[in-house]
Scaffold this motif. Structure first.
Motif, short mmCIF file in Angstrom:
data_model
loop_
_atom_site.label_atom_id
_atom_site.label_comp_id
_atom_site.label_asym_id
_atom_site.label_seq_id
_atom_site.Cartn_x
_atom_site.Cartn_y
_atom_site.Cartn_z
N THR A 236 0.82 -1.21 0.00
CA THR A 236 0.00 0.00 0.00
C THR A 236 0.85 1.26 0.00
O THR A 236 0.54 2.24 -0.69
N GLY A 240 0.48 1.13 -3.82
CA GLY A 240 -0.93 1.43 -3.60
C GLY A 240 -1.44 2.63 -4.39
O GLY A 240 -2.50 2.55 -5.02
N THR A 259 -6.26 6.42 -0.48
CA THR A 259 -6.22 4.97 -0.31
C THR A 259 -5.34 4.57 0.86
O THR A 259 -5.70 3.72 1.68
N THR A 260 -4.17 5.20 0.96
CA THR A 260 -3.27 4.92 2.08
C THR A 260 -3.90 5.33 3.40
O THR A 260 -3.80 4.61 4.40
N THR A 313 -9.89 -1.91 1.32
CA THR A 313 -8.77 -1.30 2.03
C THR A 313 -9.16 -0.93 3.45
O THR A 313 -8.37 -1.11 4.39
#
Length: 405
Positions: A236, A240, A259-260, A313
């Motif tokens: 990630t 990611g 996203t992280t 996620t």
């Protein structure tokens, strides 16, 4: 940095130093934010300097080896030199790393910055964790569990926002972090050191790796979950953002930062919500969430759905936080105090190898087979590892006490 104590009610203990607790906790946040700050920028670097995914993951992994080296070598140094001295020295080295990032004009500078940053973070880790527990022996364990994950989350999202909406995308975030670090150094320099100095500093630099017999079976049992946790984190934090852009169609650093943040923010929230639960239950929840979240993420890659990737996620993130916390709380109490440093050094070796080696392998696979097939295969392996840990944890919980040595 993490907790090795059992859950306790979060009330101030006698002798609590709120100023020191807050000061050192914010330093942890800054170190971890700086560690994840390059993540949303990797695509920008790749576009500007035209390097391959293999180089991208190698730059990411360049952080792990020096971090691990200094972590196991200097973990006990602050017991001899004092917390404040070690933390201030590590902050000075971190400032060099941030300045190198700010003036980087190619991949050699990126490698240099990540290596120096790894050295600084490894040196700071043990001293900061100990200083936080010195400041509050009750709430220190929780702070040591939540602050690193929260800092990584804030760094990724904050960088994404700055790179998207502010000028000087490859410099500003590091200049901001440098300014924050300077203010924090001034605060730490005025914070009384509650750890007395004692001789033996040089001898303490010798790394100690040992797994006591009482902890071997437990370490083997939690290893699949721990490897899955950090393999997922490594992917990630390196590839990611590229995966997020490929599925969303949005060529923006904010997409990767979001996203992280989803992974790490969910991890911090899960730790806050479940830290009071028994270690076995936390580990079970972590393994289950990792398995389910990884499966959802694989489905997202196969169907090309970015919303499904975010959902996977978030679920995986809950497993990321609780899987790590459950693993630490499972093994740490099984070692005597004199054996705990060697056990945790071994545990961290497993963790950081799991974070860096698979990520580099993924970079090689992307160069040969493409990003989406690599992501689907990687997610499948993480799901299988998590499932193995889940089955092992369930078996342990259902084994009669008298049948277990």
């Amino acid at each position: 940095m993490s907790t090795t104590s059992s859950p306790t009610r979060a009330t101030p203990s006698p002798g609590t130093d709120r100023r020191a607790l807050t000061g050192y906790a914010t330093v942890v946040l800054t170190f971890m934010a700086a560690a994840s700050a390059p993540t949303p920028l990797y695509a920008e670097y790749q576009r500007a300097w035209h390097f391959a995914p293999t180089t991208l993951t190698a730059v990411f992994a360049a952080y792990a080896a020096p971090l691990l080296l200094t972590l196991v070598a200097t973990g006990a140094l602050s017991d001899h030199l004092g917390r404040r001295a070690v933390v201030l020295a590590a902050m000075a080295v971190e400032a060099v790393a941030l300045a190198t990032f700010a003036v980087a004009d190619g991949t050699p500078a990126l490698f240099a910055a990540r290596i120096v940053q790894g050295l600084a973070t490894g040196a700071a880790t043990g001293a900061l964790a100990a200083a936080i527990v010195d400041a509050d022996q009750v709430r220190g364990a929780l702070v040591n569990s939540v602050a690193p994950i929260a800092g990584l989350a804030v760094g990724a999202l904050g960088t994404g926002l700055l790179v998207t909406y502010a000028p000087a995308p490859r410099q500003l975030v590091y200049l901001v972090l440098l300014a924050v670090l300077a203010v924090q150094a001034a605060v730490v320099a005025r914070t009384p050191d509650r750890s007395p100095r004692r001789p033996g500093a040089l001898a303490s630099l010798r790394p100690r790796f040992a797994v006591p017999a009482t902890a071997r079976s437990a370490l083997l049992r939690v290893t699949p979950v721990e490897v899955a946790v950090w393999a997922l984190g490594g992917f990630t934090l390196s590839l990611g953002p590229s995966l997020a852009r490929a599925l969303s169609g949005l060529d923006s650093p904010l997409t990767g930062g979001l996203t992280t943040f989803a992974l790490l923010g969910a991890g911090a929230a899960a730790v806050l919500g479940l830290h009071h639960q028994p270690a076995g239950r936390i580990l079970l929840i972590g393994a289950a969430a990792l398995t389910a979240g990884s499966a959802i993420s694989v489905a997202a890659v196969l169907t090309g759905s970015f919303p499904l990737l975010l959902a996977g996620t978030i679920v995986s993130g809950a497993g990321f936080g609780t899987g790590f916390l459950g693993a630490v709380r499972t093994i740490a109490p099984l070692a005597a105090p004199a054996e705990r440093a060697g056990l945790m050094a071994t545990f961290y070796v497993i963790s950081y190898l799991a974070m860096s080696v698979p990520a580099v392998g993924a970079g090689l696979a992307v160069a040969r087979g493409g990003l989406l097939p690599t992501a689907a295969g990687y997610g499948t392996v993480v799901a299988l590892l998590s499932l193995a840990g889940l089955i092992s944890t369930l078996r342990t919980r259902t084994t009669p006490i008298g049948a277990r040595p």
